[in-house]
Design a protein around this motif. Structure first.
Motif, PDB file in Angstrom:
ATOM      1  N   ALA A  57       0.813  -1.222   0.000  1.00  0.00           N
ATOM      2  CA  ALA A  57       0.000   0.000   0.000  1.00  0.00           C
ATOM      3  C   ALA A  57       0.845   1.272   0.000  1.00  0.00           C
ATOM      4  CB  ALA A  57      -0.947   0.008   1.200  1.00  0.00           C
ATOM      5  N   PHE A  58       2.000   1.232   0.638  1.00  0.00           N
ATOM      6  CA  PHE A  58       2.864   2.410   0.724  1.00  0.00           C
ATOM      7  C   PHE A  58       4.137   2.237  -0.107  1.00  0.00           C
ATOM      8  CE2 PHE A  58       0.294   2.492   4.552  1.00  0.00           C
ATOM      9  CZ  PHE A  58      -0.061   3.825   4.650  1.00  0.00           C
ATOM     10  N   LEU A  59       4.124   1.336  -1.053  1.00  0.00           N
ATOM     11  CA  LEU A  59       5.312   1.015  -1.841  1.00  0.00           C
ATOM     12  C   LEU A  59       6.004   2.259  -2.373  1.00  0.00           C
ATOM     13  CD1 LEU A  59       7.053  -1.228  -3.157  1.00  0.00           C
ATOM     14  CD2 LEU A  59       5.543  -1.052  -5.140  1.00  0.00           C
ATOM     15  N   SER A  60       7.259   2.415  -2.025  1.00  0.00           N
ATOM     16  CA  SER A  60       8.124   3.492  -2.525  1.00  0.00           C
ATOM     17  C   SER A  60       7.620   4.896  -2.248  1.00  0.00           C
ATOM     18  CB  SER A  60       8.361   3.327  -4.034  1.00  0.00           C
ATOM     19  OG  SER A  60       8.993   2.090  -4.282  1.00  0.00           O
ATOM     20  N   CYS A  61       6.913   5.079  -1.131  1.00  0.00           N
ATOM     21  CA  CYS A  61       6.473   6.438  -0.787  1.00  0.00           C
ATOM     22  C   CYS A  61       7.699   7.210  -0.299  1.00  0.00           C
ATOM     23  CB  CYS A  61       5.359   6.401   0.249  1.00  0.00           C
ATOM     24  SG  CYS A  61       5.780   5.553   1.771  1.00  0.00           S
ATOM     25  N   GLY A  62       8.103   8.181  -1.077  1.00  0.00           N
ATOM     26  CA  GLY A  62       9.388   8.836  -0.863  1.00  0.00           C
ATOM     27  C   GLY A  62       9.463   9.917   0.190  1.00  0.00           C
ATOM     28  N   GLY A  79       4.619  -6.390   2.506  1.00  0.00           N
ATOM     29  CA  GLY A  79       5.350  -5.308   1.860  1.00  0.00           C
ATOM     30  C   GLY A  79       4.653  -3.970   1.962  1.00  0.00           C
ATOM     31  N   ALA A  80       3.770  -3.813   2.943  1.00  0.00           N
ATOM     32  CA  ALA A  80       2.983  -2.580   3.061  1.00  0.00           C
ATOM     33  C   ALA A  80       3.870  -1.336   3.073  1.00  0.00           C
ATOM     34  CB  ALA A  80       2.117  -2.616   4.314  1.00  0.00           C
ATOM     35  N   PHE A  81       5.022  -1.416   3.699  1.00  0.00           N
ATOM     36  CA  PHE A  81       5.918  -0.255   3.800  1.00  0.00           C
ATOM     37  C   PHE A  81       7.224  -0.468   3.043  1.00  0.00           C
ATOM     38  CE2 PHE A  81       3.197  -0.256   7.568  1.00  0.00           C
ATOM     39  CZ  PHE A  81       2.601   0.981   7.418  1.00  0.00           C
ATOM     40  N   ASN A  82       7.203  -1.313   2.052  1.00  0.00           N
ATOM     41  CA  ASN A  82       8.393  -1.639   1.274  1.00  0.00           C
ATOM     42  C   ASN A  82       8.977  -0.399   0.589  1.00  0.00           C
ATOM     43  OD1 ASN A  82      10.368  -3.136   0.035  1.00  0.00           O
ATOM     44  ND2 ASN A  82       9.015  -4.101  -1.444  1.00  0.00           N
ATOM     45  N   THR A  83      10.250  -0.200   0.740  1.00  0.00           N
ATOM     46  CA  THR A  83      11.043   0.889   0.152  1.00  0.00           C
ATOM     47  C   THR A  83      10.491   2.282   0.433  1.00  0.00           C
ATOM     48  OG1 THR A  83      10.016   0.699  -2.038  1.00  0.00           O
ATOM     49  CG2 THR A  83      12.042  -0.571  -1.665  1.00  0.00           C
ATOM     50  N   CYS A  84       9.981   2.486   1.638  1.00  0.00           N
ATOM     51  CA  CYS A  84       9.603   3.835   2.088  1.00  0.00           C
ATOM     52  C   CYS A  84      10.850   4.447   2.709  1.00  0.00           C
ATOM     53  CB  CYS A  84       8.464   3.773   3.095  1.00  0.00           C
ATOM     54  SG  CYS A  84       6.924   3.204   2.401  1.00  0.00           S
ATOM     55  N   THR A  85      11.613   5.119   1.921  1.00  0.00           N
ATOM     56  CA  THR A  85      12.971   5.517   2.300  1.00  0.00           C
ATOM     57  C   THR A  85      13.067   6.557   3.406  1.00  0.00           C
ATOM     58  OG1 THR A  85      13.000   7.107   0.491  1.00  0.00           O
ATOM     59  CG2 THR A  85      13.911   4.910   0.043  1.00  0.00           C
ATOM     60  N   MET A 106       5.859  -7.172   6.336  1.00  0.00           N
ATOM     61  CA  MET A 106       5.259  -5.856   6.166  1.00  0.00           C
ATOM     62  C   MET A 106       6.316  -4.850   5.729  1.00  0.00           C
ATOM     63  SD  MET A 106       3.971  -3.781   9.527  1.00  0.00           S
ATOM     64  CE  MET A 106       5.228  -2.945  10.410  1.00  0.00           C
ATOM     65  N   ILE A 107       7.534  -5.020   6.202  1.00  0.00           N
ATOM     66  CA  ILE A 107       8.644  -4.173   5.791  1.00  0.00           C
ATOM     67  C   ILE A 107       9.654  -5.110   5.137  1.00  0.00           C
ATOM     68  CG2 ILE A 107      10.445  -2.604   6.555  1.00  0.00           C
ATOM     69  CD1 ILE A 107       8.651  -2.360   9.165  1.00  0.00           C
ATOM     70  N   VAL A 108       9.862  -4.945   3.857  1.00  0.00           N
ATOM     71  CA  VAL A 108      10.750  -5.862   3.161  1.00  0.00           C
ATOM     72  C   VAL A 108      12.162  -5.320   3.074  1.00  0.00           C
ATOM     73  CG1 VAL A 108      11.132  -7.144   1.032  1.00  0.00           C
ATOM     74  CG2 VAL A 108       8.829  -6.854   1.892  1.00  0.00           C
TER      75      VAL A 108
END
Length: 124
Positions: A57-62, A79-85, A106-108
């Motif tokens: 849902a939040f994939l790659s939110c920068g 992967g809900a928060f995957n790559t939220c840098t 949830m966090i990959v």
């Protein structure tokens, strides 16, 4: 994508502050589907009618730094928060910990979450 728009006549989905949600028959948001990758807000407080946060849902939110998840949420997808840098804080409010399912993935990767707080609300 900076924001999501949904036609007001749509009976399945709505956008609140540019975030896509699935809705119930009363038009209440019940599932957070997508947070736009280029949205510039740094904080999101999820509506208290939401019960599910979808996979990626939040994939790659920068830009997102803080997410507050209400006690109504029972499932947080893979992967809900995957790559939220920039995401450093996730607060999960729960009234019954046994009813909360957090996918182990949830966090990959690439999410520098410093604080993951599970706040158990007590009945007054």
């Amino acid at each position: 994508m900076h924001t999501i728009y949904v036609d007001s006549a749509n009976t399945q989905f709505t956008a609140i502050d540019g975030v896509l949600y699935k809705i119930d028959s009363n038009r209440n948001p019940i599932s957070l589907i997508t947070y736009p990758t280029m949205k510039t807000d740094t904080t999101l407080i999820i509506p208290n009618t939401v019960t599910t946060i979808g996979d990626e849902a939040f994939l790659s939110c920068g830009k997102l730094e803080t997410v507050v998840i209400p006690s109504s949420v029972q499932t947080i997808g893979m992967g809900a928060f995957n790559t939220c840098t920039k995401l450093t804080s996730v607060t999960i409010e729960v009234s019954d910990l046994s009813k909360l399912f957090i996918c182990p993935y949830m966090i990959v990767k690439s999410s520098p979450i410093i604080s993951l707080v599970i706040y158990i609300k007590t009945k007054s």
